[in-house]
Design a protein around this motif. Structure first.
Motif, PDB file in Angstrom:
ATOM      1  N   CYS A   1       1.046   5.527 -11.967  1.00  0.00           N
ATOM      2  CA  CYS A   1       0.411   6.765 -11.510  1.00  0.00           C
ATOM      3  C   CYS A   1       1.165   7.338 -10.315  1.00  0.00           C
ATOM      4  CB  CYS A   1      -1.048   6.501 -11.153  1.00  0.00           C
ATOM      5  SG  CYS A   1      -1.894   7.986 -10.567  1.00  0.00           S
ATOM      6  N   THR A   2       1.830   8.446 -10.511  1.00  0.00           N
ATOM      7  CA  THR A   2       2.572   9.070  -9.419  1.00  0.00           C
ATOM      8  C   THR A   2       1.628   9.635  -8.361  1.00  0.00           C
ATOM      9  OG1 THR A   2       2.754  11.139 -10.664  1.00  0.00           O
ATOM     10  CG2 THR A   2       4.602   9.578 -10.830  1.00  0.00           C
ATOM     11  N   SER A   3       0.418   9.999  -8.747  1.00  0.00           N
ATOM     12  CA  SER A   3      -0.549  10.499  -7.764  1.00  0.00           C
ATOM     13  C   SER A   3      -0.954   9.394  -6.793  1.00  0.00           C
ATOM     14  CB  SER A   3      -1.785  11.070  -8.456  1.00  0.00           C
ATOM     15  OG  SER A   3      -1.444  12.225  -9.181  1.00  0.00           O
ATOM     16  N   ALA A   4      -1.074   8.167  -7.277  1.00  0.00           N
ATOM     17  CA  ALA A   4      -1.378   7.041  -6.389  1.00  0.00           C
ATOM     18  C   ALA A   4      -0.224   6.818  -5.418  1.00  0.00           C
ATOM     19  CB  ALA A   4      -1.654   5.772  -7.197  1.00  0.00           C
ATOM     20  N   MET A   5       0.997   6.920  -5.914  1.00  0.00           N
ATOM     21  CA  MET A   5       2.162   6.768  -5.041  1.00  0.00           C
ATOM     22  C   MET A   5       2.202   7.871  -3.992  1.00  0.00           C
ATOM     23  SD  MET A   5       5.143   5.621  -7.683  1.00  0.00           S
ATOM     24  CE  MET A   5       4.502   5.474  -9.340  1.00  0.00           C
ATOM     25  N   HIS A   6       1.836   9.076  -4.399  1.00  0.00           N
ATOM     26  CA  HIS A   6       1.798  10.199  -3.460  1.00  0.00           C
ATOM     27  C   HIS A   6       0.750   9.938  -2.373  1.00  0.00           C
ATOM     28  CE1 HIS A   6       2.123  14.255  -1.928  1.00  0.00           C
ATOM     29  NE2 HIS A   6       0.819  14.384  -2.052  1.00  0.00           N
ATOM     30  N   SER A   7      -0.406   9.413  -2.761  1.00  0.00           N
ATOM     31  CA  SER A   7      -1.440   9.075  -1.773  1.00  0.00           C
ATOM     32  C   SER A   7      -0.917   8.038  -0.784  1.00  0.00           C
ATOM     33  CB  SER A   7      -2.706   8.552  -2.459  1.00  0.00           C
ATOM     34  OG  SER A   7      -3.379   9.577  -3.148  1.00  0.00           O
ATOM     35  N   GLN A   8      -0.206   7.029  -1.296  1.00  0.00           N
ATOM     36  CA  GLN A   8       0.374   6.014  -0.408  1.00  0.00           C
ATOM     37  C   GLN A   8       1.323   6.656   0.600  1.00  0.00           C
ATOM     38  OE1 GLN A   8       2.188   3.356  -3.274  1.00  0.00           O
ATOM     39  NE2 GLN A   8       0.651   1.776  -2.849  1.00  0.00           N
ATOM     40  N   GLN A   9       2.156   7.553   0.136  1.00  0.00           N
ATOM     41  CA  GLN A   9       3.127   8.206   1.008  1.00  0.00           C
ATOM     42  C   GLN A   9       2.442   9.067   2.070  1.00  0.00           C
ATOM     43  OE1 GLN A   9       5.458  10.254  -1.915  1.00  0.00           O
ATOM     44  NE2 GLN A   9       6.767   8.475  -2.325  1.00  0.00           N
ATOM     45  N   ARG A  10       1.408   9.800   1.669  1.00  0.00           N
ATOM     46  CA  ARG A  10       0.663  10.646   2.618  1.00  0.00           C
ATOM     47  C   ARG A  10      -0.017   9.794   3.676  1.00  0.00           C
ATOM     48  NH1 ARG A  10      -3.703  13.788   0.513  1.00  0.00           N
ATOM     49  NH2 ARG A  10      -3.781  14.610   2.618  1.00  0.00           N
ATOM     50  N   ILE A  11      -0.621   8.696   3.258  1.00  0.00           N
ATOM     51  CA  ILE A  11      -1.308   7.811   4.209  1.00  0.00           C
ATOM     52  C   ILE A  11      -0.306   7.216   5.186  1.00  0.00           C
ATOM     53  CG2 ILE A  11      -2.524   5.595   4.384  1.00  0.00           C
ATOM     54  CD1 ILE A  11      -4.009   6.474   1.757  1.00  0.00           C
ATOM     55  N   ALA A  12       0.829   6.750   4.681  1.00  0.00           N
ATOM     56  CA  ALA A  12       1.855   6.177   5.560  1.00  0.00           C
ATOM     57  C   ALA A  12       2.363   7.218   6.551  1.00  0.00           C
ATOM     58  CB  ALA A  12       2.998   5.607   4.733  1.00  0.00           C
ATOM     59  N   ALA A  13       2.561   8.441   6.097  1.00  0.00           N
ATOM     60  CA  ALA A  13       3.046   9.506   6.979  1.00  0.00           C
ATOM     61  C   ALA A  13       2.016   9.819   8.062  1.00  0.00           C
ATOM     62  CB  ALA A  13       3.369  10.763   6.174  1.00  0.00           C
ATOM     63  N   GLU A  14       0.751   9.910   7.686  1.00  0.00           N
ATOM     64  CA  GLU A  14      -0.315  10.160   8.671  1.00  0.00           C
ATOM     65  C   GLU A  14      -0.372   9.026   9.687  1.00  0.00           C
ATOM     66  OE1 GLU A  14      -2.367  12.678   9.202  1.00  0.00           O
ATOM     67  OE2 GLU A  14      -1.976  13.867   7.417  1.00  0.00           O
ATOM     68  N   ALA A  15      -0.306   7.803   9.203  1.00  0.00           N
ATOM     69  CA  ALA A  15      -0.444   6.623  10.060  1.00  0.00           C
ATOM     70  C   ALA A  15       0.701   6.502  11.052  1.00  0.00           C
ATOM     71  CB  ALA A  15      -0.528   5.363   9.208  1.00  0.00           C
ATOM     72  N   GLY A  16       1.858   7.032  10.690  1.00  0.00           N
ATOM     73  CA  GLY A  16       3.023   6.930  11.556  1.00  0.00           C
ATOM     74  C   GLY A  16       2.826   7.543  12.925  1.00  0.00           C
ATOM     75  N   GLY A  17       1.872   8.423  13.062  1.00  0.00           N
ATOM     76  CA  GLY A  17       1.613   9.066  14.339  1.00  0.00           C
ATOM     77  C   GLY A  17       0.696   8.287  15.263  1.00  0.00           C
TER      78      GLY A  17
ATOM     79  N   ARG B   1     -11.248   9.843   8.595  1.00  0.00           N
ATOM     80  CA  ARG B   1     -11.017  10.464   9.899  1.00  0.00           C
ATOM     81  C   ARG B   1     -10.049   9.576  10.667  1.00  0.00           C
ATOM     82  NH1 ARG B   1     -16.088  11.104  11.924  1.00  0.00           N
ATOM     83  NH2 ARG B   1     -16.007   8.982  12.742  1.00  0.00           N
ATOM     84  N   TRP B   2      -8.962  10.180  11.119  1.00  0.00           N
ATOM     85  CA  TRP B   2      -7.916   9.474  11.852  1.00  0.00           C
ATOM     86  C   TRP B   2      -8.300   9.351  13.328  1.00  0.00           C
ATOM     87  CZ3 TRP B   2      -4.117   7.080   9.279  1.00  0.00           C
ATOM     88  CH2 TRP B   2      -3.977   7.406   7.929  1.00  0.00           C
ATOM     89  N   PRO B   3      -7.603   8.503  14.082  1.00  0.00           N
ATOM     90  CA  PRO B   3      -7.966   8.278  15.490  1.00  0.00           C
ATOM     91  C   PRO B   3      -8.039   9.549  16.340  1.00  0.00           C
ATOM     92  CG  PRO B   3      -6.440   6.588  14.794  1.00  0.00           C
ATOM     93  CD  PRO B   3      -6.523   7.602  13.667  1.00  0.00           C
ATOM     94  N   ASP B   4      -7.285  10.583  16.000  1.00  0.00           N
ATOM     95  CA  ASP B   4      -7.319  11.824  16.780  1.00  0.00           C
ATOM     96  C   ASP B   4      -8.416  12.779  16.314  1.00  0.00           C
ATOM     97  OD1 ASP B   4      -6.312  12.812  14.391  1.00  0.00           O
ATOM     98  OD2 ASP B   4      -4.497  13.677  15.286  1.00  0.00           O
ATOM     99  N   GLY B   5      -9.182  12.364  15.299  1.00  0.00           N
ATOM    100  CA  GLY B   5     -10.305  13.166  14.821  1.00  0.00           C
ATOM    101  C   GLY B   5     -10.030  14.015  13.597  1.00  0.00           C
ATOM    102  N   HIS B   6      -8.774  14.201  13.221  1.00  0.00           N
ATOM    103  CA  HIS B   6      -8.531  15.029  12.036  1.00  0.00           C
ATOM    104  C   HIS B   6      -8.856  14.240  10.765  1.00  0.00           C
ATOM    105  CE1 HIS B   6      -4.529  13.149  11.501  1.00  0.00           C
ATOM    106  NE2 HIS B   6      -4.502  13.715  10.310  1.00  0.00           N
ATOM    107  N   ARG B   7      -9.167  14.973   9.722  1.00  0.00           N
ATOM    108  CA  ARG B   7      -9.610  14.378   8.456  1.00  0.00           C
ATOM    109  C   ARG B   7      -8.621  14.679   7.346  1.00  0.00           C
ATOM    110  NH1 ARG B   7     -16.067  15.595   8.118  1.00  0.00           N
ATOM    111  NH2 ARG B   7     -16.574  14.837  10.201  1.00  0.00           N
ATOM    112  N   THR B   8      -8.485  13.722   6.453  1.00  0.00           N
ATOM    113  CA  THR B   8      -7.679  13.928   5.256  1.00  0.00           C
ATOM    114  C   THR B   8      -8.420  13.351   4.057  1.00  0.00           C
ATOM    115  OG1 THR B   8      -6.441  11.868   5.625  1.00  0.00           O
ATOM    116  CG2 THR B   8      -5.446  13.919   6.458  1.00  0.00           C
ATOM    117  N   GLU B   9      -8.128  13.908   2.895  1.00  0.00           N
ATOM    118  CA  GLU B   9      -8.718  13.405   1.649  1.00  0.00           C
ATOM    119  C   GLU B   9      -7.596  12.865   0.779  1.00  0.00           C
ATOM    120  OE1 GLU B   9     -12.172  15.265  -0.598  1.00  0.00           O
ATOM    121  OE2 GLU B   9     -10.458  15.814  -1.861  1.00  0.00           O
ATOM    122  N   HIS B  10      -7.878  11.758   0.110  1.00  0.00           N
ATOM    123  CA  HIS B  10      -6.870  11.095  -0.716  1.00  0.00           C
ATOM    124  C   HIS B  10      -7.454  10.770  -2.081  1.00  0.00           C
ATOM    125  CE1 HIS B  10      -4.425  10.818   2.857  1.00  0.00           C
ATOM    126  NE2 HIS B  10      -5.528  10.463   3.480  1.00  0.00           N
TER     127      HIS B  10
END
Length: 97
Positions: free
Chosen positions: A63-79, A9-18
């Protein structure tokens, strides 16, 4: 190789799965734990790097899926410049499911 997913759960309350191709995430995060955004990004980045290297050691490729998870997390965190990311769930999953 055991795989896992983790929901946060991110600071604004939305949830993501990785996804992680390894259970190494348990060495960096705990279920129910709350981490400042920058710390969460650093921890997951290191864990996913290690997980990807475990895949490389076993199968000969990263593992490209691990790299994709890293990218998604970084993108979410940017906000977010402040706040905590809470780990809601960490679950092992069967390979291929």
């Amino acid at each position: 190789m055991p795989e896992m997913t983790f929901e946060v759960r991110w600071p604004d309350g939305h949830r993501t799965e990785h996804y992680s191709p390894s259970l190494v995430m348990h060495d960096f995060l705990v279920e129910g734990g709350a981490y400042p955004v920058a710390d969460f990004v650093a921890r997951t980045h290191e864990a996913l790097d290690q997980a990807s290297e475990r895949v490389r050691a076993r199968f000969g490729f990263a593992c490209t899926s691990a790299m994709h998870s890293q990218q998604r997390i970084a993108a979410e965190a940017g906000g977010f410049s402040t706040g905590d990311v809470t780990v809601l769930r960490m679950a092992r999953r069967e390979a291929g499911s």
